[in-house]
Design a protein around this motif. Sequence first.
Motif, mmCIF file in Angstrom:
data_model
loop_
_atom_site.group_PDB
_atom_site.id
_atom_site.type_symbol
_atom_site.label_atom_id
_atom_site.label_comp_id
_atom_site.label_asym_id
_atom_site.label_seq_id
_atom_site.Cartn_x
_atom_site.Cartn_y
_atom_site.Cartn_z
ATOM 1 N N THR A 194 0.833 -1.207 0.000
ATOM 2 C CA THR A 194 0.000 0.000 0.000
ATOM 3 C C THR A 194 0.866 1.255 0.000
ATOM 4 O OG1 THR A 194 -1.778 -1.205 1.082
ATOM 5 C CG2 THR A 194 -1.813 1.191 1.293
ATOM 6 N N ASP A 248 -8.191 -3.607 -1.701
ATOM 7 C CA ASP A 248 -8.090 -4.231 -0.383
ATOM 8 C C ASP A 248 -9.204 -3.693 0.515
ATOM 9 O OD1 ASP A 248 -7.406 -5.093 2.185
ATOM 10 O OD2 ASP A 248 -5.259 -4.856 1.822
ATOM 11 N N ASP A 296 -3.772 -1.551 -5.993
ATOM 12 C CA ASP A 296 -3.240 -2.030 -4.710
ATOM 13 C C ASP A 296 -3.977 -3.316 -4.320
ATOM 14 O OD1 ASP A 296 -1.783 -2.078 -2.322
ATOM 15 O OD2 ASP A 296 -3.313 -0.946 -1.243
HETATM 16 MG MG MG Z 1 -1.942 -3.053 1.971
#
Ligand code: MG
Length: 255
Positions: free
Chosen positions: A17, A40, A125
Motif C-alpha cells: 500500500t 483491499d 493495490d
Molecule cells: Mg496493503
Amino acid sequence: MAKIFCIANQKGGVGKTTTAINLSAGLAKVGQRVLLVDLDPQGNATMGSGADKRTLTHTVYDVLLGSVGVAEARVNCEKSGFDVLGANRELSGAEVELVGLEARETRLRDALALVDAEYDFILIDCPPSLSMLTLNGLCSAHGVVVPMQCEYFALEGLSDLVNTIKQVRANLNRKLQVIGLLRIMFDPRITLQNQVSDQLKAHFGDKVFDTVIPRNVRLAEAPSYGLPGVVFDPASRGAKAFVSFAEEMVARIQR
Ligand code: MG
Ligand code: ADP
C-alpha cells in the motif's frame, strides 16, 4: 492507453500500500495522469491518498458488481495529485458475491477499459492474498510490481506469486508479466538485508528495480495525515526514493 500495474505480494505488511500510494504520487509529480485502484477491503490506500473510506458514495465494490462505472465511483485527491477508486469493508463481501456472476475474473478489466484513455498509469493495490479480488487485479494488468523486504523468508512467498502469475498468463491474461521486484524498507546497515538483496539480483537480474526504498519513518507517518509521503514531506529520504522510482518506471515502460 494507460499502463496498468498491480502492486502485489500475498504477504501482508511488505509495503504494497505504501508503494501504491507513493508511486502514484511520484508519477503525478513527474507529470503523469494516475488512477489508483484500492482492491483491499482494509481501504488503507484510499485513506492514505486522502479519500475517506467511511463517506464514499461509491467504491470499487459497486464497480465490480456492475452497479456503477469507474467514472462515477472515482474521486479526485487533489493534494495527492491523482484519482482514487476507493475501497472499504464492503469489498470483503465481493469475494462471495462474484462467484455467481458471469466473467467474474474480468469485471475490473472491463470497467477500467472505459476510462483507460484518461490516464497514463493505473495502479492497483492488491490485498494480501491470491483471492478473486487479486485475480481481478491480475486480469486487468499489463504487469506486476512486487514490493518486498529483504528478509530471510522473502524468497519463499515469491514462488507462489510467480506461479499464480504464470497460471493467469496461461489462462486469462496473456500479456501479464512481472515488471519488477522493489526492495523496500531497506536498511543497508543490516548485513542480512544486503545478502538477501544480492541473492535477489543473482536470481532475478534486471527484474530487480535499481531504486531502493529505505526504511523511513516519514513514509509511515504520512497516512495518518491522509497524504502520500511524497507530498507530506517531499524532502524526506523516503519521498525522494519514490520520486526516483516513478522516474525509473516511466523510463522502463518507454524501453
Ligand atoms: Mg496493503
Ligand atoms: P502492505 O500493504 O503490504 O500490507 P503497508 O504498505 O501497509 O504494507 O506497510 C506495512 C507497514 O510498514 C505500514 O505501517 C507502513 O507505514 C510501514 N512502511 C512501509 N514502507 C515503509 C518504509 N519504507 N519505511 C518505514 N515504514 C514503512
